[in-house]
Motif scaffolding. Structure first.
Motif, PDB file in Angstrom:
ATOM      1  N   UNK A  15       0.852  -1.183   0.000  1.00 51.29           N
ATOM      2  CA  UNK A  15       0.000   0.000   0.000  1.00 51.29           C
ATOM      3  C   UNK A  15       0.887   1.232   0.000  1.00 51.29           C
ATOM      4  N   UNK A  16       0.698   2.065  -1.014  1.00 45.09           N
ATOM      5  CA  UNK A  16       1.410   3.326  -1.167  1.00 45.09           C
ATOM      6  C   UNK A  16       0.494   4.416  -0.631  1.00 45.09           C
ATOM      7  N   UNK A  17       0.973   5.235   0.290  1.00 42.82           N
ATOM      8  CA  UNK A  17       0.126   6.207   0.972  1.00 42.82           C
ATOM      9  C   UNK A  17       0.842   7.550   1.093  1.00 42.82           C
ATOM     10  N   UNK A  18       0.070   8.629   0.892  1.00 46.42           N
ATOM     11  CA  UNK A  18       0.569  10.002   1.026  1.00 46.42           C
ATOM     12  C   UNK A  18      -0.477  10.850   1.740  1.00 46.42           C
ATOM     13  N   UNK A  19      -0.084  12.014   2.277  1.00 50.73           N
ATOM     14  CA  UNK A  19      -1.083  12.935   2.826  1.00 50.73           C
ATOM     15  C   UNK A  19      -2.083  13.331   1.735  1.00 50.73           C
ATOM     16  N   UNK A  20      -3.307  13.651   2.133  1.00 48.88           N
ATOM     17  CA  UNK A  20      -4.386  13.926   1.176  1.00 48.88           C
ATOM     18  C   UNK A  20      -4.098  15.104   0.257  1.00 48.88           C
ATOM     19  N   UNK A  21      -3.390  16.110   0.724  1.00 48.17           N
ATOM     20  CA  UNK A  21      -3.206  17.329  -0.073  1.00 48.17           C
ATOM     21  C   UNK A  21      -1.755  17.679  -0.387  1.00 48.17           C
ATOM     22  N   UNK A  22      -0.840  16.786  -0.105  1.00 50.73           N
ATOM     23  CA  UNK A  22       0.576  17.108  -0.305  1.00 50.73           C
ATOM     24  C   UNK A  22       1.256  16.014  -1.109  1.00 50.73           C
ATOM     25  N   UNK A  23       1.644  16.231  -2.317  1.00 50.75           N
ATOM     26  CA  UNK A  23       1.504  17.459  -3.090  1.00 50.75           C
ATOM     27  C   UNK A  23       0.078  17.605  -3.615  1.00 50.75           C
ATOM     28  N   UNK A  24      -0.315  18.813  -3.988  1.00 48.08           N
ATOM     29  CA  UNK A  24      -1.675  19.019  -4.504  1.00 48.08           C
ATOM     30  C   UNK A  24      -1.858  18.344  -5.860  1.00 48.08           C
ATOM     31  N   UNK A  25      -3.107  18.076  -6.195  1.00 52.58           N
ATOM     32  CA  UNK A  25      -3.431  17.455  -7.479  1.00 52.58           C
ATOM     33  C   UNK A  25      -3.436  15.942  -7.391  1.00 52.58           C
ATOM     34  N   UNK A  26      -3.503  15.302  -8.547  1.00 56.88           N
ATOM     35  CA  UNK A  26      -3.529  13.847  -8.588  1.00 56.88           C
ATOM     36  C   UNK A  26      -2.110  13.287  -8.535  1.00 56.88           C
ATOM     37  N   UNK A  27      -2.006  12.080  -7.986  1.00 59.04           N
ATOM     38  CA  UNK A  27      -0.726  11.386  -7.889  1.00 59.04           C
ATOM     39  C   UNK A  27      -0.955   9.920  -8.231  1.00 59.04           C
ATOM     40  N   UNK A  28      -0.064   9.379  -9.049  1.00 63.71           N
ATOM     41  CA  UNK A  28      -0.063   7.948  -9.369  1.00 63.71           C
ATOM     42  C   UNK A  28       1.253   7.354  -8.900  1.00 63.71           C
ATOM     43  N   UNK A  29       1.222   6.075  -8.536  1.00 60.30           N
ATOM     44  CA  UNK A  29       2.469   5.360  -8.317  1.00 60.30           C
ATOM     45  C   UNK A  29       2.743   4.609  -9.617  1.00 60.30           C
TER      46      UNK A  29
END
Length: 92
Positions: A15-29
Motif C-alpha cells: 500500500x502506497x500512501x501520502x497525505x491527502x493534499x501534499x503534493x496538490x493534485x492527482x498522484x499515481x504510483x
C-alpha cells in the motif's frame, strides 16, 4: 509511506500512501510492476486524511516513483532504498 501485508501464497500487498493534499493534485504510483503507466494506480482519498492505492506483487525487487500533477516526479523515503532512478522495494 509504504505498508506491506503478506497474502496467501507468495504474494504481498503493498500500500502506497501520502497525505491527502501534499503534493496538490492527482498522484499515481508508477513502476516496473505496471509498465510505468501513469494513472493506472492513482492514489485515492481516504477518510483518514490520506490517499492511497494497493498493489499485489509477487516476490522480487521493484523500482517505483510517484508522478504528480504537472509532471512532478518524487520518491518515497520509506522505500528499502532510493537512488537517482527512484525507490526500490524487495519482497520475499
Amino acid at each position: 509511506m509504504l505498508r506491506r501485508s503478506r497474502l496467501f501464497g507468495h504474494k504481498t500487498r503493498v500500500t502506497f500512501s501520502l497525505p491527502a493534499d501534499e503534493p496538490p493534485g492527482t498522484v499515481s504510483v508508477v513502476g516496473d510492476f505496471n509498465g510505468w503507466e501513469p494513472g493506472r494506480h492513482e492514489l485515492l482519498r481516504r477518510r483518514n486524511g490520506t490517499r492511497s492505492v494497493s498493489v499485489t506483487l509477487a516476490p522480487g525487487t521493484y523500482r517505483f516513483r510517484y508522478l504528480g500533477t504537472d509532471g512532478l516526479w518524487f520518491d518515497d523515503e520509506g522505500a528499502d532504498s532510493v537512488d537517482q532512478q527512484g525507490g526500490l522495494i524487495t519482497l520475499p
